[in-house]
Scaffold this active site. Structure first.
Site, PDB file in Angstrom:
ATOM      1  N   GLY A  72       0.839  -1.127  -0.095  1.00 23.25           N
ATOM      2  CA  GLY A  72      -0.056   0.062  -0.006  1.00 23.25           C
ATOM      3  C   GLY A  72       1.004   1.149   0.068  1.00 23.25           C
ATOM      4  O   GLY A  72       2.043   1.028  -0.825  1.00 23.25           O
ATOM      5  N   GLU A  73       0.589   2.011   0.846  1.00 24.07           N
ATOM      6  CA  GLU A  73       1.517   3.345   1.120  1.00 24.07           C
ATOM      7  C   GLU A  73       1.948   3.416   2.289  1.00 24.07           C
ATOM      8  O   GLU A  73       1.050   3.490   3.298  1.00 24.07           O
ATOM      9  CB  GLU A  73       0.540   4.466   0.626  1.00 24.07           C
ATOM     10  CG  GLU A  73       1.559   5.980   0.347  1.00 24.07           C
ATOM     11  CD  GLU A  73       2.657   5.659  -0.663  1.00 24.07           C
ATOM     12  OE1 GLU A  73       2.438   4.810  -1.621  1.00 24.07           O
ATOM     13  OE2 GLU A  73       3.911   5.988  -0.323  1.00 24.07           O
ATOM     14  N   SER A  74       3.044   3.060   2.538  1.00 22.53           N
ATOM     15  CA  SER A  74       3.489   3.078   4.011  1.00 22.53           C
ATOM     16  C   SER A  74       3.322   4.168   5.053  1.00 22.53           C
ATOM     17  O   SER A  74       3.028   4.195   6.142  1.00 22.53           O
ATOM     18  CB  SER A  74       5.124   2.599   3.851  1.00 22.53           C
ATOM     19  OG  SER A  74       5.912   3.615   3.383  1.00 22.53           O
ATOM     20  N   CYS A 126       6.069  -5.549   0.472  1.00 24.71           N
ATOM     21  CA  CYS A 126       6.112  -4.249  -0.099  1.00 24.71           C
ATOM     22  C   CYS A 126       5.862  -3.153   1.126  1.00 24.71           C
ATOM     23  O   CYS A 126       6.836  -3.185   1.775  1.00 24.71           O
ATOM     24  CB  CYS A 126       5.251  -3.999  -1.370  1.00 24.71           C
ATOM     25  SG  CYS A 126       5.914  -2.718  -2.274  1.00 24.71           S
ATOM     26  N   ARG A 162      13.105   3.185   0.060  1.00 23.40           N
ATOM     27  CA  ARG A 162      11.443   3.229  -0.482  1.00 23.40           C
ATOM     28  C   ARG A 162      11.817   3.759  -1.889  1.00 23.40           C
ATOM     29  O   ARG A 162      12.887   4.336  -2.320  1.00 23.40           O
ATOM     30  CB  ARG A 162      10.978   4.091   0.156  1.00 23.40           C
ATOM     31  CG  ARG A 162      10.434   3.650   1.729  1.00 23.40           C
ATOM     32  CD  ARG A 162       9.408   4.909   2.333  1.00 23.40           C
ATOM     33  NE  ARG A 162       8.292   5.267   1.599  1.00 23.40           N
ATOM     34  CZ  ARG A 162       7.770   6.203   1.590  1.00 23.40           C
ATOM     35  NH1 ARG A 162       8.033   7.360   2.214  1.00 23.40           N
ATOM     36  NH2 ARG A 162       6.530   6.512   0.785  1.00 23.40           N
ATOM     37  N   ILE A 171       5.696  -2.969  -7.441  1.00 21.31           N
ATOM     38  CA  ILE A 171       5.058  -1.823  -7.629  1.00 21.31           C
ATOM     39  C   ILE A 171       5.690  -0.668  -6.657  1.00 21.31           C
ATOM     40  O   ILE A 171       5.523  -0.705  -5.548  1.00 21.31           O
ATOM     41  CB  ILE A 171       3.652  -1.972  -7.121  1.00 21.31           C
ATOM     42  CG1 ILE A 171       2.877  -3.063  -8.148  1.00 21.31           C
ATOM     43  CG2 ILE A 171       2.978  -0.820  -7.361  1.00 21.31           C
ATOM     44  CD1 ILE A 171       1.779  -3.275  -7.709  1.00 21.31           C
ATOM     45  N   ARG A 172       6.354   0.350  -7.298  1.00 19.81           N
ATOM     46  CA  ARG A 172       7.082   1.484  -6.669  1.00 19.81           C
ATOM     47  C   ARG A 172       7.688   0.785  -5.140  1.00 19.81           C
ATOM     48  O   ARG A 172       7.566   1.134  -3.917  1.00 19.81           O
ATOM     49  CB  ARG A 172       6.220   2.598  -6.296  1.00 19.81           C
ATOM     50  CG  ARG A 172       5.420   2.988  -7.425  1.00 19.81           C
ATOM     51  CD  ARG A 172       4.670   4.265  -6.908  1.00 19.81           C
ATOM     52  NE  ARG A 172       5.440   5.289  -6.523  1.00 19.81           N
ATOM     53  CZ  ARG A 172       4.895   5.899  -5.203  1.00 19.81           C
ATOM     54  NH1 ARG A 172       4.026   5.703  -4.482  1.00 19.81           N
ATOM     55  NH2 ARG A 172       5.804   6.966  -4.851  1.00 19.81           N
ATOM     56  N   HIS A 184       4.735  -7.958  -4.700  1.00 23.02           N
ATOM     57  CA  HIS A 184       3.358  -8.126  -4.245  1.00 23.02           C
ATOM     58  C   HIS A 184       3.187  -9.835  -4.655  1.00 23.02           C
ATOM     59  O   HIS A 184       2.454  -9.958  -5.569  1.00 23.02           O
ATOM     60  CB  HIS A 184       2.532  -7.306  -5.200  1.00 23.02           C
ATOM     61  CG  HIS A 184       2.460  -6.035  -4.621  1.00 23.02           C
ATOM     62  ND1 HIS A 184       1.414  -5.705  -3.724  1.00 23.02           N
ATOM     63  CD2 HIS A 184       3.195  -4.913  -4.758  1.00 23.02           C
ATOM     64  CE1 HIS A 184       1.403  -4.349  -3.449  1.00 23.02           C
ATOM     65  NE2 HIS A 184       2.458  -3.931  -3.954  1.00 23.02           N
ATOM     66  N   GLU A 187       0.675 -11.519  -3.587  1.00 28.38           N
ATOM     67  CA  GLU A 187      -0.462 -11.786  -4.017  1.00 28.38           C
ATOM     68  C   GLU A 187      -1.203 -11.509  -5.286  1.00 28.38           C
ATOM     69  O   GLU A 187      -2.429 -11.839  -5.759  1.00 28.38           O
ATOM     70  CB  GLU A 187      -1.412 -10.986  -2.979  1.00 28.38           C
ATOM     71  CG  GLU A 187      -1.745  -9.472  -3.071  1.00 28.38           C
ATOM     72  CD  GLU A 187      -0.329  -8.769  -2.782  1.00 28.38           C
ATOM     73  OE1 GLU A 187       0.579  -9.144  -2.578  1.00 28.38           O
ATOM     74  OE2 GLU A 187      -0.447  -7.430  -3.065  1.00 28.38           O
TER      75      GLU A 187
HETATM   76  N1  GLN Z   1       5.928   3.203  -2.287  1.00 31.66           N
HETATM   77  C1  GLN Z   1       5.430   2.574  -1.171  1.00 31.66           C
HETATM   78  C2  GLN Z   1       5.759   3.095   0.131  1.00 31.66           C
HETATM   79  O1  GLN Z   1       6.859   3.507  -0.073  1.00 31.66           O
HETATM   80  C3  GLN Z   1       5.226   1.044  -1.386  1.00 31.66           C
HETATM   81  C4  GLN Z   1       4.407   0.454  -2.548  1.00 31.66           C
HETATM   82  C5  GLN Z   1       3.867  -0.730  -2.557  1.00 31.66           C
HETATM   83  O2  GLN Z   1       3.453  -1.395  -1.205  1.00 31.66           O
HETATM   84  N2  GLN Z   1       3.369  -1.218  -3.527  1.00 31.66           N
HETATM   85  O3  GLN Z   1       5.168   2.956   1.017  1.00 31.66           O
END
Ligand code: GLN
Length: 201
Positions: free
Chosen positions: A53-55, A85, A112, A143-144, A179, A181
């Protein structure tokens, strides 16, 4: 096959991020899955997945819902946890790019968004080694993603892709920078489910 009388209950931290796909995969493997939105729910689960997700958002929500200390204690007590992630970023001892708060439960440093703008998301094939004698090629979707740039002496590298360690474990803490999943197959989830079953005794 699940051994024993009751099915293991795996929680998926459901404050933000990609918890639904983890739930589907775990249920297919025979676990019961609880979406965890309140601290009190930690009591009823045998292991926890912290999804991607987005940390920074996850950190904020964990503060709002007062997860931080209770979750840290629950994991420190020996309950298995699988961070993917952003979940890896939350569990790491040290976070760079920029520095931010983390639970500090696995001795790695992560950077990150480490793969840069041009390739911030990509799909690759990497190797996963569930035991020292076995190795499987699996699909890995980044993903990022963060990159593990340092590993402590007690951390095992269980998988790699393009020269980076992307699956690591220290005791009952498992992390993957991609990821699992979203990829084909469920090797990582099967591995984590075995950790949960083993920890239940
Ligand atoms: N870029 C996100 C972060 O720094 C992590 C991305 C992800 O969980 N797919 O939190």
């Amino acid at each position: 096959m699940i051994q024993g009388k009751t099915r293991p209950v795996v929680g998926a931290l459901a404050l933000q991020g990609d918890f639904a796909a983890h739930t589907t995969t775990m249920e297919r493997l025979g676990a019961d899955v609880t979406p965890v939105r309140k601290v009190a729910q930690l009591e009823g689960i045998d292991g926890l997945i912290i999804p991607g997700g987005e940390s920074t958002t996850l950190i904020r929500l964990m503060e709002v819902f007062e997860f931080w200390e209770p979750l840290k204690r629950w994991i420190s007590d020996g309950h298995p946890v699988f961070g993917t992630c952003a979940g890896t970023i939350l569990l790491a001892n040290e976070v760079l790019g920029p520095t931010q708060r983390s639970l500090g439960l696995i001795d790695v440093t992560v950077e990150r968004n480490s793969y840069g703008r041009q390739v911030d998301s990509f799909e690759g094939t990497g190797s996963f080694r569930p035991t020292p004698e076995s190795e499987e090629e699996i699909e890995m979707i980044f993903i990022r993603a963060p990159r593990i740039i340092r590993m402590g002496a007690h951390v095992e590298a269980l998988g790699d892709c393009r020269g980076d360690t992307v699956v690591a474990r220290q005791g009952h803490v498992l992390v993957a920078t991609f990821h699992p999943e979203l990829g084909a197959g469920s090797a990582l989830h099967e591995y984590f489910l075995q950790m949960v079953i083993a920890a239940r005794g």
